[in-house]
Write a protein that holds these residues in place. Structure first.
Motif, mmCIF file in Angstrom:
data_model
loop_
_atom_site.group_PDB
_atom_site.id
_atom_site.type_symbol
_atom_site.label_atom_id
_atom_site.label_comp_id
_atom_site.label_asym_id
_atom_site.label_seq_id
_atom_site.Cartn_x
_atom_site.Cartn_y
_atom_site.Cartn_z
ATOM 1 N N THR B 22 0.820 -1.216 0.000
ATOM 2 C CA THR B 22 0.000 0.000 0.000
ATOM 3 C C THR B 22 0.856 1.269 0.000
ATOM 4 O O THR B 22 1.947 1.295 0.564
ATOM 5 N N HIS B 26 -2.424 5.014 2.697
ATOM 6 C CA HIS B 26 -3.518 4.123 2.296
ATOM 7 C C HIS B 26 -3.607 2.943 3.259
ATOM 8 O O HIS B 26 -2.610 2.511 3.817
ATOM 9 N N ASP B 94 -3.776 -1.128 -3.948
ATOM 10 C CA ASP B 94 -2.761 -0.372 -4.691
ATOM 11 C C ASP B 94 -1.967 -1.336 -5.578
ATOM 12 O O ASP B 94 -2.076 -1.328 -6.790
ATOM 13 N N SER B 138 -1.819 -2.170 -10.634
ATOM 14 C CA SER B 138 -2.825 -1.165 -10.297
ATOM 15 C C SER B 138 -4.180 -1.859 -10.241
ATOM 16 O O SER B 138 -4.382 -2.898 -10.876
ATOM 17 N N GLN B 152 2.838 5.288 -7.822
ATOM 18 C CA GLN B 152 2.316 3.934 -8.069
ATOM 19 C C GLN B 152 3.425 3.044 -8.658
ATOM 20 O O GLN B 152 3.606 1.896 -8.238
#
Lengths: 365, 365
Positions: B22, B26, B94, B138, B152
Motif C-alpha cells: 500500500t 492508504h 494499490d 494497479s 504507483q
C-alpha cells in the motif's frame, strides 16, 4: 531409388544461382530470367558478436522489404514460363533450390573467410558471409511436404543431400541447416510448399550446446549421447511414435514444445550423406508419415518447424548424430503457445502438454 | 520515497498467499475469499532434464485450462469486494502479489529441496518446486505500467524488491525473475496491467550462459563484463537512448530483437536490493520513460516483454550486473517478427532492424 547425379545450374537476372533437380525421365527446360532485378546488396547485412552471451547475431535490415503473402497468381515460387513473373524461369520443375533474394547471409566461398576473434575489439562485427537458399518441394502451389508422393519427397531428400555436400565444402560455411517453416501462425510469408537452407559461418548456439553436452557425455561414459538417448527412449517405449528397422520417431522425454517429434536413424550417422539408399528411402517414408500424422492431430493442418540436425565429421562435430526435430507451437485445436519472457528472456521452457500425451495422440493419429 | 516495511498478508480460498502493498496513507481492507476453489494439485507438474542440451524443462499440463481473455466485468485481477468474483478479495488495492492459480512451479520452501543429479538415471525428473506469482500493477483494469504515476510505479518497484528478498531466501529457489509480458501478440491472456514473478529451482539457461561469459571475461581481463559493455556503449554513444546521473538505457550492439532496450544502473549492483533510495526513484523514472517511449514508436501500444535480470551475491552469480531488458517482436507498424526455425531450433538470431536505427527511433519518440 537412384537419381541423376548433377542438377542443372542456372543463373537468375541478378546473378543468383538456381539449381533444378529432376526426377528420372524428366527434363528441365529453363528460360532466361528476363526480370529487371536490382543488383544484390550485402552491405546492409552483418554479423555482430554479443559479448554477454558469447553468441553471434545476424543483423539483416535488408529483409524488411521481403515479399509478404502475394496473391496466388503472383507467387514467386510457381513456375514462370515467360521468365518475367517468378523466381523459377521455366514452364515446370520438379524440385529447385536457389539463393534467397532476401538473404541474411551471402557471398560465401568468394574468398577465404574467417570470423574475427571476439577478443580483438570492444565491438566485433563481420560481413555476413554464408548462404541462404530457398528449396521448392513441388511446382504445385497448393499442398505441403506431407502430401508429396514418395518419388517427389525422395527427390527433395536428394536435393537436401546435394546442398549439404556442396555447402559443407564451401569455404567459410561451418554449418548447413535444412529446415521448413510451415504455416502463417509461425510467420511464413509464402504458402507455396518450400523450405530453406542456411549455410552459417559459425556453429549455431544450440548445436554448439548439444555438442558440448555430447562431448561431456563421451568423457563421462565413453558412449555417444544421442545413441544413448535413442536407446533409452526405445527401452522406455512410452514416447515412441513410430519405429521401423531403420528409423525411430519419438517425442523426447523433456520436450520443450507442445508438439515435438524427433526422428533418428537407428544406426549412427552424421548427416544425410552418411545414409545408404535403403536408409534414404526409409527416411523419406518415415518423415512423410510423421508430417501426415501431425496434420491429422487437429481440424486444420499443423503449423510447424522442421529442423534437420546435420553434423560434419570434424573434431568439433564428431559426436553429432543426424536427426530431425519437428516442433509446433500449437497447444490445442484453437490455442498457440507463445514464447514469452520465461522462454524468450531466460531460455527456461515451460511445456503445457505432457510428452506422453502428445506421443499417444501422434501414435494413434 | 519510503514505504511501510511489511505488506499485509492474506490467504485465498485454496490456501494461496496474497500480499497487499500500500501507498503511504492508504490502508488495505481485504475480505474473506468466499469462492469455492478446487484444492491445488501440483502432481501434474514436474521438471525434466534434457540430456541433449543440459537444461531443465518444466512440464506443466495443468496450465492448459488457465483463464483466457475473460470479459472485463469478470476480470480476476480487478478488486472483488464481495469475495466471490476475483483473485483479490478487497474493495480496492494499490499493488498486490499472489501465488498464480495456474502455477507451473509450486511448493517451494515446504521442505529442503535439492535438484537430483542428472547423471543418476536415464530419465531424470523432479517435483516442480518453485514459485509463480502474479503482481498487479494497479487496481485500474485499463492502462499499463507506462501509464502509472510515479508513486504507483515506485510502489511496484518496492513490491519487486520485497518479493526478490523473500523468494531469494526461500529454500530451493535459485533464481528470482520479475517480468512483464504485455500484449495479445505475445500471448497475454489477461489485459489488466500485471506482471509475473517466477522463483526457479535452477539457474535459467540464459542466466547461466551470461554468467559463464562474465566469468570468462573476468579471468581474461580482471574486470566485470557488464560494466565493460556499459562503458563501451556509453563511449560509442550511437545506441544510447537515455542517460542520467544514475542510469543508462541503450539498444545493445548485437540486439536480437527488432526492439530491444537495456537499462543499467551506472553503479554496479546485483539486484534491486542493492540500490539506494535515490537509485530506486531514478530507476522508476527511467523505466517508465522507456516504456512510454516504446508505446509512442507505432500507432498502437507496443507488445513487449520486460525482464529484470537480478543476481544473488553467491559464487555462481557474483559477476551478474542488475539490468532490465525490454524486448518486442514488432518489426514495423504492421509486422511482427516470428521466432522460426533459425531462432527456435538453432538459437541463431536474425534481427531485421539495425540497432542504431531503433535507438534513434526510441531516442526521438
Amino acid at each position: 531409388m537412384t537419381f541423376r547425379q548433377s542438377p542443372t545450374r542456372w543463373a537468375l537476372a541478378d546473378g543468383r544461382e538456381l539449381l533444378f533437380f529432376t526426377l528420372p525421365g524428366h527434363d528441365c527446360e529453363p528460360v532466361p530470367d528476363r526480370r529487371s532485378l536490382p543488383q544484390r546488396c550485402a552491405a546492409q547485412s552483418e554479423l555482430r558478436f554479443d559479448r554477454t552471451t558469447g553468441q553471434w547475431v545476424i543483423i539483416a535490415a535488408l529483409r524488411q522489404d521481403r515479399t509478404y503473402m502475394p496473391p496466388a497468381d503472383r507467387c514467386p515460387l510457381c513456375p514462370g514460363p515467360s521468365g518475367l513473373t517468378s523466381e523459377i524461369p521455366a514452364a515446370d520443375y520438379d524440385v529447385v533450390a536457389f539463393e534467397n533474394r532476401f538473404a541474411s547471409l551471402t557471398e560465401a566461398g568468394g574468398s577465404a573467410f574467417q570470423l574475427p576473434d571476439p577478443a580483438d575489439a570492444d565491438f566485433v562485427s563481420a560481413p555476413s558471409h554464408g548462404r541462404c537458399e530457398v528449396i521448392c518441394f513441388s511446382s504445385d502451389h497448393t499442398g505441403s511436404f506431407a502430401g508429396l508422393d514418395f518419388r517427389q519427397a525422395r527427390l527433395v531428400v536428394e536435393a537436401w543431400r546435394h546442398r549439404t555436400a556442396e555447402l559443407s565444402a564451401t569455404p567459410g560455411i561451418e554449418q548447413v541447416f535444412c529446415f521448413e517453416n510451415r504455416g502463417a501462425e509461425i510467420g511464413v510469408t509464402l504458402t507455396h510448399p518450400h523450405g530453406q537452407i542456411y549455410g552459417y559461418p559459425y556453429l549455431t548456439p544450440r548445436t554448439e550446446q548439444m555438442l558440448q553436452a555430447a562431448r561431456a557425455h563421451r568423457t563421462r561414459t565413453g558412449t555417444n549421447l544421442f545413441a544413448d538417448v535413442l536407446a533409452h527412449e526405445v527401452r522406455d517405449g512410452a514416447r515412441i511414435v513410430a519405429r521401423t528397422e531403420l528409423f525411430t520417431a519419438f517425442v523426447p522425454f523433456a520436450a520443450r514444445w507442445p508438439v515435438e517429434v524427433h526422428i533418428y536413424p537407428n544406426r549412427f550417422a552424421h548427416n544425410l550423406l552418411d545414409l545408404d539408399g535403403a536408409e534414404l528411402d526409409e527416411f523419406t517414408r518415415v518423415y512423410s508419415d510423421i508430417l501426415q500424422r501431425l496434420d491429422r492431430l487437429y481440424p486444420t493442418p499443423l503449423p510447424y518447424m522442421a529442423a534437420l540436425h546435420q553434423y560434419a565429421d570434424t573434431d568439433a562435430q564428431r559426436e553429432g548424430y543426424f536427426h530431425v526435430e519437428v516442433m509446433s507451437t500449437r497447444r490445442s485445436a484453437t490455442k498457440l503457445k507463445y514464447l514469452a519472457s520465461s522462454e524468450s528472456a531466460m531460455d527456461a521452457f515451460i511445456n503445457d502438454v505432457r510428452p506422453e500425451a502428445i506421443a499417444e495422440m501422434v501414435r494413434t493419429a
